[in-house]
Design a protein around this motif. Sequence first.
Motif, PDB file in Angstrom:
ATOM      1  N   GLU A  38      16.942 -37.673  32.790  1.00 32.48           N
ATOM      2  CA  GLU A  38      16.422 -37.311  31.464  1.00 32.48           C
ATOM      3  C   GLU A  38      16.082 -35.818  31.420  1.00 32.48           C
ATOM      4  N   ILE A  39      15.425 -35.350  32.466  1.00 35.22           N
ATOM      5  CA  ILE A  39      15.040 -33.933  32.528  1.00 35.22           C
ATOM      6  C   ILE A  39      16.283 -33.045  32.549  1.00 35.22           C
ATOM      7  N   ALA A  40      17.267 -33.456  33.325  1.00 31.86           N
ATOM      8  CA  ALA A  40      18.495 -32.659  33.436  1.00 31.86           C
ATOM      9  C   ALA A  40      19.395 -32.834  32.219  1.00 31.86           C
ATOM     10  N   GLU A  41      19.101 -33.833  31.409  1.00 28.43           N
ATOM     11  CA  GLU A  41      19.977 -34.216  30.285  1.00 28.43           C
ATOM     12  C   GLU A  41      21.414 -34.359  30.789  1.00 28.43           C
ATOM     13  N   THR A  42      21.527 -34.993  31.929  1.00 35.43           N
ATOM     14  CA  THR A  42      22.823 -35.146  32.608  1.00 35.43           C
ATOM     15  C   THR A  42      22.875 -36.543  33.229  1.00 35.43           C
ATOM     16  N   PRO A  43      23.971 -37.262  33.046  1.00 37.69           N
ATOM     17  CA  PRO A  43      24.035 -38.610  33.621  1.00 37.69           C
ATOM     18  C   PRO A  43      24.092 -38.609  35.147  1.00 37.69           C
ATOM     19  N   VAL A  44      23.515 -39.650  35.722  1.00 38.50           N
ATOM     20  CA  VAL A  44      23.530 -39.778  37.186  1.00 38.50           C
ATOM     21  C   VAL A  44      24.929 -40.208  37.630  1.00 38.50           C
ATOM     22  N   GLU A  45      25.485 -39.456  38.573  1.00 38.04           N
ATOM     23  CA  GLU A  45      26.820 -39.778  39.076  1.00 38.04           C
ATOM     24  C   GLU A  45      26.691 -40.554  40.386  1.00 38.04           C
ATOM     25  N   GLY A 102      11.301 -29.765  37.894  1.00 38.20           N
ATOM     26  CA  GLY A 102      12.143 -30.176  36.764  1.00 38.20           C
ATOM     27  C   GLY A 102      12.580 -28.999  35.912  1.00 38.20           C
ATOM     28  N   VAL A 103      11.794 -27.925  35.930  1.00 41.17           N
ATOM     29  CA  VAL A 103      12.193 -26.729  35.163  1.00 41.17           C
ATOM     30  C   VAL A 103      13.459 -26.148  35.791  1.00 41.17           C
ATOM     31  N   ALA A 104      13.446 -26.073  37.131  1.00 35.66           N
ATOM     32  CA  ALA A 104      14.627 -25.563  37.839  1.00 35.66           C
ATOM     33  C   ALA A 104      15.816 -26.496  37.591  1.00 35.66           C
ATOM     34  N   LEU A 105      15.580 -27.798  37.662  1.00 38.98           N
ATOM     35  CA  LEU A 105      16.674 -28.767  37.466  1.00 38.98           C
ATOM     36  C   LEU A 105      17.284 -28.643  36.063  1.00 38.98           C
ATOM     37  N   ARG A 106      16.407 -28.587  35.061  1.00 33.90           N
ATOM     38  CA  ARG A 106      16.864 -28.468  33.658  1.00 33.90           C
ATOM     39  C   ARG A 106      17.673 -27.179  33.478  1.00 33.90           C
ATOM     40  N   THR A 107      17.147 -26.088  34.037  1.00 35.01           N
ATOM     41  CA  THR A 107      17.820 -24.789  33.895  1.00 35.01           C
ATOM     42  C   THR A 107      19.166 -24.819  34.610  1.00 35.01           C
ATOM     43  N   SER A 108      19.166 -25.427  35.791  1.00 34.57           N
ATOM     44  CA  SER A 108      20.390 -25.495  36.579  1.00 34.57           C
ATOM     45  C   SER A 108      21.469 -26.300  35.847  1.00 34.57           C
ATOM     46  N   ALA A 155      26.503 -28.718  33.644  1.00 30.82           N
ATOM     47  CA  ALA A 155      26.687 -29.912  34.483  1.00 30.82           C
ATOM     48  C   ALA A 155      27.195 -31.098  33.674  1.00 30.82           C
ATOM     49  N   THR A 156      28.082 -31.867  34.299  1.00 31.07           N
ATOM     50  CA  THR A 156      28.532 -33.115  33.676  1.00 31.07           C
ATOM     51  C   THR A 156      28.005 -34.330  34.438  1.00 31.07           C
ATOM     52  N   GLY A 157      27.532 -34.109  35.640  1.00 29.86           N
ATOM     53  CA  GLY A 157      27.020 -35.232  36.438  1.00 29.86           C
ATOM     54  C   GLY A 157      25.946 -34.753  37.404  1.00 29.86           C
ATOM     55  N   LEU A 158      25.037 -35.681  37.723  1.00 27.94           N
ATOM     56  CA  LEU A 158      23.930 -35.354  38.624  1.00 27.94           C
ATOM     57  C   LEU A 158      24.049 -36.219  39.877  1.00 27.94           C
ATOM     58  N   ALA A 159      24.091 -35.576  41.033  1.00 31.71           N
ATOM     59  CA  ALA A 159      24.058 -36.313  42.299  1.00 31.71           C
ATOM     60  C   ALA A 159      22.667 -36.099  42.893  1.00 31.71           C
ATOM     61  N   ILE A 160      21.921 -37.176  43.030  1.00 36.95           N
ATOM     62  CA  ILE A 160      20.554 -37.083  43.559  1.00 36.95           C
ATOM     63  C   ILE A 160      20.605 -37.437  45.048  1.00 36.95           C
ATOM     64  N   ASP A 207      37.256 -29.654  35.050  1.00 37.42           N
ATOM     65  CA  ASP A 207      36.995 -30.869  34.266  1.00 37.42           C
ATOM     66  C   ASP A 207      35.574 -31.374  34.418  1.00 37.42           C
ATOM     67  N   SER A 208      34.962 -31.155  35.577  1.00 33.29           N
ATOM     68  CA  SER A 208      33.605 -31.673  35.741  1.00 33.29           C
ATOM     69  C   SER A 208      32.813 -30.813  36.724  1.00 33.29           C
ATOM     70  N   VAL A 209      31.502 -30.824  36.509  1.00 41.50           N
ATOM     71  CA  VAL A 209      30.604 -30.070  37.395  1.00 41.50           C
ATOM     72  C   VAL A 209      29.485 -31.013  37.849  1.00 41.50           C
ATOM     73  N   THR A 210      29.463 -31.304  39.127  1.00 40.96           N
ATOM     74  CA  THR A 210      28.405 -32.146  39.679  1.00 40.96           C
ATOM     75  C   THR A 210      27.330 -31.252  40.270  1.00 40.96           C
ATOM     76  N   ILE A 211      26.120 -31.349  39.725  1.00 40.57           N
ATOM     77  CA  ILE A 211      25.032 -30.599  40.357  1.00 40.57           C
ATOM     78  C   ILE A 211      24.337 -31.545  41.340  1.00 40.57           C
TER      79      ILE A 211
END
Length: 425
Positions: free
Chosen positions: A404-411, A313-319, A325-330, A261-265
């Motif tokens: 924004e770079i990841a085009e993924t919302p912050v979780e 950010g290139v690695a992050l975007r690609t990842s 990814a559905t969510g980003l954990a920083i 259902d979800s993938v947190t990077i």
Amino acid sequence: MPCKVVVGAQWGDEGKGKITDLLAETANVVVRYQGGSNAGHTVVAGGETFKLHLIPSGILHEDVLSVMADGTVIDPHCLAEEYQGLQARGVSCRNLRISGNAHVIMPYHSRLDALQEEARGRVSIGTTRRGIGPVYTDKTARMPQPVRMWDLLDESVLRQRVAGQLAEKNKVFGVLYGVPPMDPDEVVAEVMQHVPVFAHCITDTRTLVAAQHRAGATIVLEGAQGTFLDLDYGTYPYVTSSHPVAGGACLGTGIGPTAIDSVTIVCKSYSTRVGAGAFPTEQANPDGDLIRERGREYGTTTGRPRRCGWLDGVALRTSAQINSATGLAITMLDVLNPFPSIRICTAYEIDGERYEMMPGNLELLARATPIYEELPGWGQEVSDCRKLADLPENARRYVERMAEIAETPVEMVSVGPGREQTLLD
Ligand code: IMP
């Protein structure tokens, strides 16, 4: 019955242990899906620090089933040590389940790993020397006498398999590396002394996890290492021998792709890498040194100083794309506190062309020059913030730029090792 994957967005050491531990609070099952004792997951709970190499980070939650799936590779000595170490600190391991299909890292695998690394000389990978490459090689080569966890339950079977393996390996040791042969009886004795500690945990985990899923359990699938150490997607050959990416979570766990259902990077607010291989944003200078000291960037498994640099950010975007990814954990945002300005690489320039995604041809990556944008720092402590709204404006802007770079919302955003130092909204 959500099924969540937690995966490292970079080159490992992103803080997946902490994030998995947090998600485990509301989970029924945590499954580690690949890798072995090359990993090092740190979890801080109740003021105590736990360093886990093999056992899933859910183990600190007594009611959560902690599963090591078919795709993991297990060093019996390390497992027994970790199991007993946890018990000595009052953590019950009664909910640990280990796949009988997981391959065993035998003493000859670690020995071979070290010999291979020495022989590679200048072009060594910088492995953890834990036997990871050699055991996955045997698995993939379908060696006639592989040792899997089931085999540890019957010493006569183990004896037969070790004899078969050493008949071949001892030729390699002697002819290729000029080192003495290993004695099968000694190898069996070395391994068997650890087995009573965890024998009762060995079971058919894929059937167990599938049944849990059918019954509506909340399942967290925990990856080790990171996206760019993946055997296929990583910076080959400077990678590990398994599949840390989200797709790897379906291999041997009992969970198929449509059930996820979800993938947190999980991504640090800067980049690190241990071992050799391309690292375009590396800062081998005082900026990198400051990141290393503030982030305590030394290997959990090997103690090696990690290479440090600005966020790639290139690695992050690609990842984000590779892992759907559905969510980003920083994580580790507080490490950047003292920098007056902070750089993010938003693209690479390679042979006069602009690349926004990691090129598939790694010859190109070796020639990449990072294109940076500069963001103002926040110059104040953030580790006592408890909500995103508490962050200084420039820190919030930094977090938003990563999303924004990841085009993924912050979780979530982590501002320190403690469970409470996690900003969710
Ligand atoms: P191996 O997995 O020990 O074969 O090492 C292969 C590469 O992956 C080396 O560059 C290691 O430093 C790196 N590596 C393996 N495990 C980890 C990890 O958990 N964190 C960071 N790097 C890792």
